[in-house]
Design a protein around this motif. Structure first.
Motif, PDB file in Angstrom:
ATOM      1  N   PRO A  46       0.838  -1.124   0.094  1.00 19.12           N
ATOM      2  CA  PRO A  46      -0.007   0.112  -0.096  1.00 19.12           C
ATOM      3  C   PRO A  46       0.811   1.276   0.125  1.00 19.12           C
ATOM      4  CG  PRO A  46      -0.284  -1.037   2.137  1.00 19.12           C
ATOM      5  CD  PRO A  46       0.620  -2.034   1.176  1.00 19.12           C
ATOM      6  N   LYS A  47       1.932   1.189   0.388  1.00 17.39           N
ATOM      7  CA  LYS A  47       2.750   2.612   0.374  1.00 17.39           C
ATOM      8  C   LYS A  47       3.012   3.268  -1.116  1.00 17.39           C
ATOM      9  CE  LYS A  47       7.570   0.897   0.093  1.00 17.39           C
ATOM     10  NZ  LYS A  47       8.634   0.567   0.556  1.00 17.39           N
ATOM     11  N   HIS A  48       2.667   2.374  -2.067  1.00 19.18           N
ATOM     12  CA  HIS A  48       2.577   3.108  -3.507  1.00 19.18           C
ATOM     13  C   HIS A  48       1.628   3.814  -3.790  1.00 19.18           C
ATOM     14  CE1 HIS A  48       6.512   1.286  -3.693  1.00 19.18           C
ATOM     15  NE2 HIS A  48       6.055  -0.013  -3.697  1.00 19.18           N
ATOM     16  N   PHE A  49       0.356   3.790  -2.756  1.00 20.56           N
ATOM     17  CA  PHE A  49      -0.708   4.634  -3.277  1.00 20.56           C
ATOM     18  C   PHE A  49      -0.384   5.965  -3.077  1.00 20.56           C
ATOM     19  CE2 PHE A  49      -3.507   1.245  -0.888  1.00 20.56           C
ATOM     20  CZ  PHE A  49      -3.983   1.021  -2.223  1.00 20.56           C
ATOM     21  N   TYR A  50       0.531   6.562  -2.408  1.00 22.28           N
ATOM     22  CA  TYR A  50       0.773   7.927  -1.875  1.00 22.28           C
ATOM     23  C   TYR A  50       1.470   8.667  -2.651  1.00 22.28           C
ATOM     24  CZ  TYR A  50      -1.722   5.885   2.034  1.00 22.28           C
ATOM     25  OH  TYR A  50      -2.547   5.035   2.997  1.00 22.28           O
ATOM     26  N   LEU A 230      -7.501   2.577  -7.368  1.00 22.69           N
ATOM     27  CA  LEU A 230      -7.256   2.628  -8.668  1.00 22.69           C
ATOM     28  C   LEU A 230      -5.813   3.456  -8.725  1.00 22.69           C
ATOM     29  CD1 LEU A 230     -10.603   2.922 -10.031  1.00 22.69           C
ATOM     30  CD2 LEU A 230      -9.104   0.923 -10.530  1.00 22.69           C
ATOM     31  N   ASN A 231      -5.849   4.408  -8.016  1.00 21.91           N
ATOM     32  CA  ASN A 231      -4.506   5.446  -8.300  1.00 21.91           C
ATOM     33  C   ASN A 231      -3.236   4.574  -8.308  1.00 21.91           C
ATOM     34  OD1 ASN A 231      -3.391   8.137  -8.545  1.00 21.91           O
ATOM     35  ND2 ASN A 231      -2.661   7.856  -6.602  1.00 21.91           N
ATOM     36  N   VAL A 232      -3.201   3.401  -7.659  1.00 25.53           N
ATOM     37  CA  VAL A 232      -1.910   2.836  -7.672  1.00 25.53           C
ATOM     38  C   VAL A 232      -1.509   2.359  -9.215  1.00 25.53           C
ATOM     39  CG1 VAL A 232      -2.789   0.366  -7.110  1.00 25.53           C
ATOM     40  CG2 VAL A 232      -0.559   1.310  -6.160  1.00 25.53           C
ATOM     41  N   LEU A 233      -2.494   2.031  -9.736  1.00 21.95           N
ATOM     42  CA  LEU A 233      -2.108   1.602 -11.285  1.00 21.95           C
ATOM     43  C   LEU A 233      -1.609   2.796 -12.141  1.00 21.95           C
ATOM     44  CD1 LEU A 233      -5.327  -0.573 -12.019  1.00 21.95           C
ATOM     45  CD2 LEU A 233      -3.186  -1.346 -11.196  1.00 21.95           C
TER      46      LEU A 233
END
Ligand code: SAH
Ligand code: AVI
Length: 334
Positions: A46-50, A230-233
């Protein structure tokens, strides 16, 4: 890496921001994508969401009626901040995953009122939020020294400065729940080492409750959490030259009653072949195949006590709200 910014004298106090993210962190996304997308159950941490947009979307989530966590944790802090400051004698805050630090003001205000406030150290992978919070708080709190750290709290805590006095380490928002149980305990044990003499951890955790309430918090009617997921994509497309068709994924969130965690996933609505240029990697998704993007563990008081004890920490005080939706635990090294 070398710090990127030199200290600046601002009207309220001093501010400096040090960044420890660099090429090795592009590697960290690349490694996570390579590792995660080639597993039998595809997964991304999840850290790549930000990125900047992800941080904005998270702030919007915090305002949603279904996402009771933020307002409840704020209420707990408002009720008990004076007690927390009196018990700890804290002169500095080292906040992990600080984000836009809206609830942190409650603690800073209580420290200022007690006359103990000296330094604030926000730590976050999101450079935009660390810079914004550092400038803002330095201006707002007279004489406050802000030492921002743009970094990964799993890798860069060794770069923190020495404590200037009793340290309080807020780790709020339930972010500890984003660790799987084994790494959660390892991480908590590591935190014990950075508390310093007389230091305390202030840990925010979401509590187990009616699964419908939990699921609504992660599948809001306005669709903000879906956008966040979806933002992580978009992040992987931009950073690693991938070609995820974001519109062909849907947001999934459910409470796993056995493991007592919310799981967020992205489900491919049709078969999809994804190319990740930077990794020279091709990944196939079958129709309805899911990619796990987050777990968010929910706690019971007993489970939390067991985690703290296993990590060499002792509970000093357990604060909760009248409906026992959320908890804030004050702990120190045993
Ligand atoms: N503490 C805030 C924000 C919680 S959102 C609140 O309670 O509202 C989680 C925050 O942790 C985000 O700002 C995100 O960028 C940060 N984060 C997630 N993983 C991280 C990591 N490995 N290292 C540092 N920060 C991280
Ligand atoms: C930051 N973290 C604790 C949030 C949570 O509730 O797990 C992130 C989040 N994911 C979906 N909504 C909010």
């Amino acid at each position: 890496m070398e710090p990127i910014d030199a200290p600046v004298q601002a009207p309220g106090g001093t501010v400096e921001v040090h960044s420890y993210l660099g090429p090795s962190d592009e590697r960290s996304l690349a490694d996570d994508v390579l590792d995660g997308l080639t597993r039998p159950l595809k997964e991304l941490p999840p850290k790549h969401f930000y990125d900047a947009r992800g941080s904005e979307l998270f702030d919007a989530i915090c305002e949603l009626p279904e996402y009771y966590q933020t307002r409840t944790e704020r209420l707990i802090l408002e009720t008990h901040a004076d007690d927390i400051v009196a018990r700890t004698g804290a002169v500095e805050l080292v906040e992990l995953g600080s984000g836009s630090a809206t609830k942190t003001r409650v603690l800073l205000d209580a420290m200022a009122a007690a006359g103990t406030l000296r330094r604030y150290i926000p730590v976050d992978v999101s450079a935009t939020t660390v810079h914004a919070v550092a400038e803002l708080f330095c201006d707002e709190y007279d004489g406050l020294s802000v030492y921002g750290v743009v970094g990964d709290f799993e890798r860069h805590l060794s770069h923190l400065p020495e404590p200037v006095g009793p340290r309080l380490v807020p780790f709020l928002g339930g972010t500890i729940g984003n660790f799987p149980p084994g790494s959660r305990r390892r991480f908590l044990r590591g935190l014990g080492k950075m508390l310093g003499p007389g230091g305390h951890l202030l840990l925010g955790t979401d509590l187990v409750k009616d699964p419908h309430v939990l699921e609504a918090a992660y599948d809001d009617s306005a669709g903000v959490t879906a956008q966040f997921n979806l933002n992580v994509l978009h992040v992987v497309n931009r950073e690693l030259g991938a070609n995820f068709d974001v519109d062909a994924f849907e947001h999934v969130a459910f409470f796993d009653r056995e493991r007592e965690w919310i799981e967020m996933r992205l489900r491919a609505t049709e078969p999809q072949q994804v190319r990740v240029e930077a990794l020279d990697l091709d990944v196939a998704f079958t129709a309805r195949e899911e990619l796990r993007t987050e777990i968010s563990a929910k706690f019971t008081p007993d489970g939390l006590g067991a985690d703290l004890a296993a990590a060499g920490l002792e509970l000093v005080e357990f604060y909760t709200d009248p409906d026992e939706l959320f908890a804030v635990s004050l702990a120190r090294v045993r």
